[in-house]
Design an enzyme around this catalytic site. Structure first.
Site, PDB file in Angstrom:
ATOM      1  N   LYS B  88       1.332  -0.204  -8.255  1.00  0.00           N
ATOM      2  CA  LYS B  88       1.245   0.288  -9.634  1.00  0.00           C
ATOM      3  C   LYS B  88       1.143   1.811  -9.721  1.00  0.00           C
ATOM      4  O   LYS B  88       1.601   2.420 -10.689  1.00  0.00           O
ATOM      5  CB  LYS B  88       0.046  -0.351 -10.335  1.00  0.00           C
ATOM      6  CG  LYS B  88       0.202  -1.847 -10.579  1.00  0.00           C
ATOM      7  CD  LYS B  88       1.207  -2.111 -11.675  1.00  0.00           C
ATOM      8  CE  LYS B  88       1.310  -3.583 -12.016  1.00  0.00           C
ATOM      9  NZ  LYS B  88       2.458  -3.859 -12.905  1.00  0.00           N
ATOM     10  N   GLU B 110      -2.246  -1.021 -21.078  1.00  0.00           N
ATOM     11  CA  GLU B 110      -2.711  -2.398 -21.060  1.00  0.00           C
ATOM     12  C   GLU B 110      -2.878  -2.801 -19.599  1.00  0.00           C
ATOM     13  O   GLU B 110      -2.256  -2.215 -18.718  1.00  0.00           O
ATOM     14  CB  GLU B 110      -1.685  -3.311 -21.732  1.00  0.00           C
ATOM     15  CG  GLU B 110      -0.493  -3.742 -20.854  1.00  0.00           C
ATOM     16  CD  GLU B 110       0.432  -2.605 -20.426  1.00  0.00           C
ATOM     17  OE1 GLU B 110       0.452  -1.570 -21.132  1.00  0.00           O
ATOM     18  OE2 GLU B 110       1.097  -2.719 -19.384  1.00  0.00           O
ATOM     19  N   SER B 372       2.870  -6.361  -2.537  1.00  0.00           N
ATOM     20  CA  SER B 372       2.680  -5.392  -3.617  1.00  0.00           C
ATOM     21  C   SER B 372       1.251  -4.907  -3.802  1.00  0.00           C
ATOM     22  O   SER B 372       1.019  -3.851  -4.365  1.00  0.00           O
ATOM     23  CB  SER B 372       3.203  -5.976  -4.927  1.00  0.00           C
ATOM     24  OG  SER B 372       2.593  -7.224  -5.168  1.00  0.00           O
TER      25      SER B 372
END
Lengths: 274, 389
Positions: B88, B110, B372
């Site tokens: 991210k 969010e 990830s």
């Protein structure tokens, strides 16, 4: 006989009488289907010129808490689009008032052409889809084009003049000016810019301008209607439902009083020019 | 054909389905981003922070024992080793640099699992920006540690109690805040979804993952696997390989209790096209077009939609969509812990679990899996799950 849209008829008539339109908003099915029908009738009997009916959506991103809760109550009653059209037909049988169906795009998108056919059959005059700007609206408007149903477009405080011209080139019936940078909901104070923005719209187009978002009192309505052609009120009316959720008679009484009060405030606004 | 097109469409998907108040801001963002996208200074800054702050390039690790089990050459792209523990941060570094250049001082975001929230809070601390994160009440309860991390980093975490109290509702609330504070606020979307140009921007920032793999592997892999919720880690790995037709790509959706139960988050496998949160894409929805609640053990996949580019390539069969259940993901989670000494995020465990579904096909093949994120945030969820079963 050529077909005409009753939204135009209403605005033409009001203009000739120097009056402004009152457009109340409620959700179909809040707090229950029958009660919401009685509320709609009450509004029609007490001065509404056009009625905006919300089809409840699960993710109302442009709405504040009051309309969110209204949709949540209506969703619990499992209102389908068929129910909404049946509601509109019943209302039309009661009084021939122009109806604008207000919703988000997904419930309309999944029905596609069927939505337009059924809307026509229910004698819907306008469809306001909050999240369908003119850039994306072609796939929807192709279904309503030959049915004399208008898509009602929005203009916002953030819309610059160039873009205003672009949106207005699509607008039919009336254009909805969003009075505040924010979500729906009653506000004590409204921005001073409403007047100048509405005048800006009027310099570009002759289409009637309705102002909504945040309007909650007689004084606000009267003040804004000096410049606009219509006043749209939603959250304030729905607040009456919430305040007395168990007491239908009280809800109807308060909405009748409020509606008549707004109506009378909009009857003498045209005198501003004298 | 160049995707997305000028209006942000990936075929019939994508686009800009937002209220008028937001349209001017999104158009301005697109113009600004187009200018800066190939700006040497911007790219230099982005690369600087990825290297010195995030710790890139992330290793491409040959998972020897896992490879032996499947008789294949399995490589893990170690996004779990990035600063903040997931992919991210690649995106938030890029968007924060953009926000700073645009002169925005307040950032909203969010978050589902909290990884994007943490990554946003991190870059806001790094660049001295105000940060507010919207998070569903249910997610706050199951990801307490990430909430605490965000607060330590100086962010305000707003609990969202509407609807299903998960990621979609957090996104609704973030959009409402954005509509209200449009003049001062930059909305940092965490995945390849939302109105154009977000799917394009986030893809640009995340495709560093695939670009590194291209260099690190020194040959083309046969198969790529990534989990997909919104789809940012998947597109990040896949995008640089799309032009190589021989490279097969599997995007693994969260099957929850099983697609047939209706309790899942597999938008493409178990949903149909619709419009939500600014784009047209596959969505979980009922017959009336209302959005259904998603379910996944992995909070980061617990979303009823998916990025529009995935919808497009899924229809074209360029990306093959699969799914695994919560149970299969947990098994894969345990397997990776014990075989490789790596605790993966529950999201990434879905990608690992897919090996089992295609085990015949992968024999002798070179497979790259996007790992990830790391699983530290999932300890509570896993221990609860294992104690119940």
């Amino acid at each position: 006989m050529p077909e005409y849209n009753k939204i135009d008829t209403v605005f033409n008539k009001l203009k000739s009488e120097n009056r402004k339109a009152f457009i109340p908003f409620i959700s179909i099915g809040d707090p229950a289907l029958e009660t919401s029908f009685e509320i709609a009738k009450t509004l029609v009997e007490n001065g509404a010129d056009i009625i905006e009916l919300g089809f409840p959506f699960s993710d109302p991103m442009a709405d504040g808490k009051v309309i969110q809760r209204s949709y949540e109550r209506a969703l619990k009653n499992k209102i389908s689009m068929e129910d909404a059209f049946a509601f509109i037909k019943r209302l039309k049988a009661f009084r021939d008032i122009p109806v604008v169906l207000f919703t988000y795009y997904n419930p309309v998108f999944i029905l596609g052409e069927k939505f337009a056919k059924d809307a026509k059959e229910a004698d819907v005059q306008g469809v306001l889809i909050v999240d369908l700007p003119p850039e994306e609206s072609a796939e929807f408007t192709k279904y309503i084009r030959d049915k004399n149903i208008y898509q009602i477009y929005l203009l916002a405080p953030t819309t610059a003049p160039d873009r205003m011209r672009y949106v207005l080139s699509y607008a039919k019936g009336f254009v909805y000016y969003v009075s505040v940078t924010g979500v729906t909901g009653a506000r004590k104070n409204l921005p001073e810019t409403i007047k100048s923005r509405v005048e800006e719209i009027k310099r570009i187009s002759s289409i009637p301008v309705g102002v909504g978002f945040g309007i909650s009192s007689r004084d606000q309505a009267r003040d804004i209607a000096k410049h606009s052609d219509a006043i749209i009120i939603g959250s304030k009316i729905i607040q009456f439902i919430e305040d007395d959720i168990e007491d239908k008679r009280r809800i109807l009484k308060k909405i009748a009083e409020f509606s008549s009060d707004i109506r009378s405030a909009l009857n003498d606004t045209a005198s501003s020019g004298l | 054909m160049k995707l997305p097109d000028g209006n942000g469409h990936f075929g019939e998907y994508g686009g800009r389905y937002i209220s008028e108040t937001l349209m001017p801001a999104v158009i301005e963002l697109e113009k600004f981003y187009k200018k800066i996208r190939n700006d040497r200074e911007f790219i230099k800054d982005f690369k600087y922070y990825l290297k010195n702050y995030v710790g890139r390039p992330s290793p491409l690790y040959f998972a020897k024992r896992l490879s032996e089990v499947y008789d294949a050459g399995i490589f893990l792209k170690r996004e779990d080793l990035n600063h903040t523990g997931a992919h991210k941060i690649n995106n938030t570094i890029g968007q924060a640099l953009l926000a700073v250049k645009m002169g925005k001082k307040r950032i909203i975001a969010e978050t589902g699992a909290g990884q994007h929230g943490v990554a946003t809070a991190t870059v806001c601390a790094l660049f001295g920006l105000d940060c507010e994160v919207f998070m569903g009440k249910k997610d706050i309860e199951r990801q307490k540690q990430n909430v605490f991390r965000m607060e330590l980093l100086g962010a305000k975490v707003n609990s969202v109690e509407a609807g299903s109290q998960t990621l979609k509702d957090a996104m609704n609330e973030a959009i409402r805040d954005w509509i209200t504070n449009i003049h001062t606020t930059y909305y940092m979307i965490g995945t390849v979804a939302g109105p154009h140009p977000y799917p394009l921007m986030v893809r640009d920032f995340q495709s560093v993952i695939g670009k590194e793999v291209l260099k690190q592997l020194e040959k083309l892999p046969d198969i790529l696997i990534a989990c997909v919720g919104g789809g940012s880690n998947a597109i990040g790995l896949f995008y640089p390989f799309l032009k190589y037709n021989d490279v097969k790509m599997y995007a693994v959706e969260a099957g929850g209790y099983g697609i047939e139960t209706g309790m899942h988050a597999a938008s493409i496998s178990g949903g149909k096209p619709g419009v939500l949160h600014g784009n047209k894409t596959y969505l979980l929805q009922d017959e009336f077009g209302r959005i259904k609640d998603a379910h996944s053990i992995a909070a980061g996949l617990d979303y009823p939609g998916v990025g529009p580019e995935h919808s497009y390539f899924a229809d074209k069969k360029r990306i093959i969509i699969g799914s695994v259940t919560d149970e299969e993901a947990v098994k894969a989670f345990q397997k990776l812990c014990r075989l490789e000494g790596i605790i993966p995020a529950l999201e990434s465990s879905h990608a690992i679990a897919y090996l089992e579904k295609i085990k015949k096909e992968i024999k002798g093949k070179t497979v790259v899996i996007n790992l990830s994120g790391r699983g530290d945030k999932d300890m509570h969820t896993i221990s609860e799950y294992l104690s119940k079963s």
